[in-house]
Design an enzyme around this catalytic site. Structure first.
Site, mmCIF file in Angstrom:
data_model
loop_
_atom_site.group_PDB
_atom_site.id
_atom_site.type_symbol
_atom_site.label_atom_id
_atom_site.label_comp_id
_atom_site.label_asym_id
_atom_site.label_seq_id
_atom_site.Cartn_x
_atom_site.Cartn_y
_atom_site.Cartn_z
ATOM 1 N N ASP A 155 -5.452 3.360 -3.309
ATOM 2 C CA ASP A 155 -6.140 2.542 -2.309
ATOM 3 C C ASP A 155 -7.477 3.188 -1.957
ATOM 4 O O ASP A 155 -7.520 4.307 -1.436
ATOM 5 C CB ASP A 155 -5.262 2.402 -1.063
ATOM 6 N N SER A 184 -3.116 -3.790 6.603
ATOM 7 C CA SER A 184 -4.492 -3.391 6.820
ATOM 8 C C SER A 184 -4.916 -3.626 8.267
ATOM 9 O O SER A 184 -4.364 -3.022 9.164
ATOM 10 C CB SER A 184 -5.393 -4.097 5.816
ATOM 11 N N HIS A 202 -4.930 -1.289 -2.538
ATOM 12 C CA HIS A 202 -4.849 -1.811 -1.174
ATOM 13 C C HIS A 202 -3.999 -3.072 -1.077
ATOM 14 O O HIS A 202 -3.428 -3.360 -0.028
ATOM 15 C CB HIS A 202 -6.253 -2.094 -0.636
#
Length: 447
Positions: A211, A165, A242
């Site tokens: 996600d 991320s 995610h």
């Protein structure tokens, strides 16, 4: 987008779900060398079973990293085998508000068992953005190869970065700034500060089908911004959210990321069979690549632990008249904010406007003067040191070489003017010279 993203992340954190942003990026180098002439190849011939294994053939151990080296400490994982020479290395960053120890620590033993040295970092602030995480990943690689207790086990010419991320965005930022990296792997990467138009490092991007934080469409858009000449892989994992790799291994990621880093960090073409074409498509929604994924073969001169010799940069003599200092990457000028004349004002990028606060004169004493009596000044000599204005004096922290490759390096530090992004307000810092577009400037005479 960021406000919505941040809100979703904080909700996940409150709910006790450690799925915060954590992308992992890696640098790898592949070659067309056979086992006989590839000095980087490590481990037995791979099989479909071995590439999917969390535990590889190398026994490994770990050591903690203290704070104080440009990042907030962390942990190094490394093979205990000393008979095969040095190993390639990967630095990994967690995601937004996350800890490496809670989110991605499983990756250390996994990759070390397959013949890599891994440094997992904790970030200076859990709210650090991608550019700050990228800076910390590069600082971690510098520590690993120059100061760590395992530096003699690492080949400083075969380094990579990764993250999840916001950490994945950090890995991409690091790759853009240090093109000598061999690979970068971004897992659900969030990159608010830049696209990948200047990424020359072999790049792998993972996304999750389910996600809703870093969506597949966002990850695809990021991947599509890569230059056509950059070796790359994009893979969307079926049903994954995610945090599909948070705190645990993921079989799709393991059997595809390992071949990618083996190919590019170790130049090990034995692994191409798993990606070109994709051997096992179970659990994969979308797969794209620039197969055959074959970077240049390794050269014998770069097989040891000493970095290859590079020709010295020759300083040039720029015009002595006033000039604008224009970033090659951004097209923006080095600027004194608000036309300040105060000692210690940090300089930035800003739209070129032909005003006095963007008018610099390079003197015979190698100073870059603004306003006639203030000089470009380095507040330190290390990576990340601030660049500011200060009353002119004769010290070397105000002396600069304007080099033929477009970089501007400090006489005191040997490091280059460097900028994290192309946006207005992006601050100038010192960083190890690598010649990337974010370190190159044109002195444009004012007429």
């Amino acid at each position: 987008m960021f406000l919505g993203l941040r809100g979703r992340l904080l909700k996940l954190a409150v709910a006790g779900v450690a799925v915060t942003l954590g992308l992992f990026t890696m640098a790898v180098t592949t070659g067309s060398a056979s086992a006989a002439d590839n000095p980087y190849q490590r481990g037995p011939d791979p099989t479909r079973t071995s590439v999917a294994a969390v535990n590889g053939p190398f026994a490994n151990t770990s050591v903690s990293v203290p704070t104080g080296y440009g990042f907030n400490g962390g942990r190094i994982y490394y093979p205990t085998d000393t008979s095969q020479g040095t190993f390639g290395a990967i630095a990994i960053s967690p995601g937004y508000t996350a800890l490496f120890s809670a989110e991605l620590a499983w990756m250390g033993p996994w990759l070390a068992s397959h013949g890599f040295v891994v440094i997992g970092i904790e970030t200076n602030s859990r709210n650090d953005f991608d550019t700050a995480r990228g800076t910390q990943l590069l600082a971690a690689l510098d520590y690993l190869t120059q100061q760590s207790p395992v530096r003699d086990r690492v080949d400083p010419n075969r380094l990579a970065v990764s993250g999840h991320s916001m950490g994945g965005g950090g890995a991409l930022s690091a790759a853009i700034r240090r093109s000598s990296l061999k690979a970068v792997v971004g897992i659900a990467p969030y990159s608010p500060s830049s696209n990948l138009a200047n990424d020359r490092v072999p790049t792998m991007v993972f996304s999750g089908q389910a996600d809703t934080v870093v969506t597949p469409s966002y990850a695809t858009g990021l991947y599509n911004s890569l230059p056509a000449t950059t070796e790359s892989v994009y893979l969307e994992v079926a049903g994954a959210d995610h945090g599909f790799m948070v705190g645990r291994s993921n079989p799709v990621m393991i059997r595809t990321m390992l071949p990618f880093v083996k190919m590019f960090i170790d130049n090990d073409t034995r692994y191409s069979q798993f990606l070109c074409p994709l051997l096992d498509s179970s659990g994969v929604v979308t797969y794209r690549s620039t197969c055959p994924l074959l970077p240049p073969a390794p050269t014998p001169s770069n097989t040891g632990t000493t970095p290859p010799t590079t020709p010295p940069v020759t300083p040039t003599t720029p015009p002595s008249s006033a000039s604008e200092i224009v970033g090659v990457q951004s097209g923006r000028c080095i600027d004194v904010p608000n036309a300040s004349r105060n000692n210690g004002t940090r300089v930035q990028l800003y739209d070129c406007n032909r005003q006095a606060n963007q008018s610099w004169t390079y003197t015979s004493g190698k100073q870059l003067q603004v306003y006639g009596n203030m000089c470009l000044d380095a507040a330190g000599s290390g990576n990340g040191a601030a660049v500011q204005i200060y009353s002119c004096h004769s010290q070397t922290n105000q002396q600069w070489n304007v080099n033929s490759n477009g970089t501007i390096s400090g006489v005191q530090s040997g490091r280059c003017l460097d900028v994290w992004s192309t946006a207005n307000g992006a601050q100038i810092q010192l960083y190890d010279c690598h010649g990337g577009a974010n370190q190159r400037f044109n002195l444009v005479p004012r007429t």
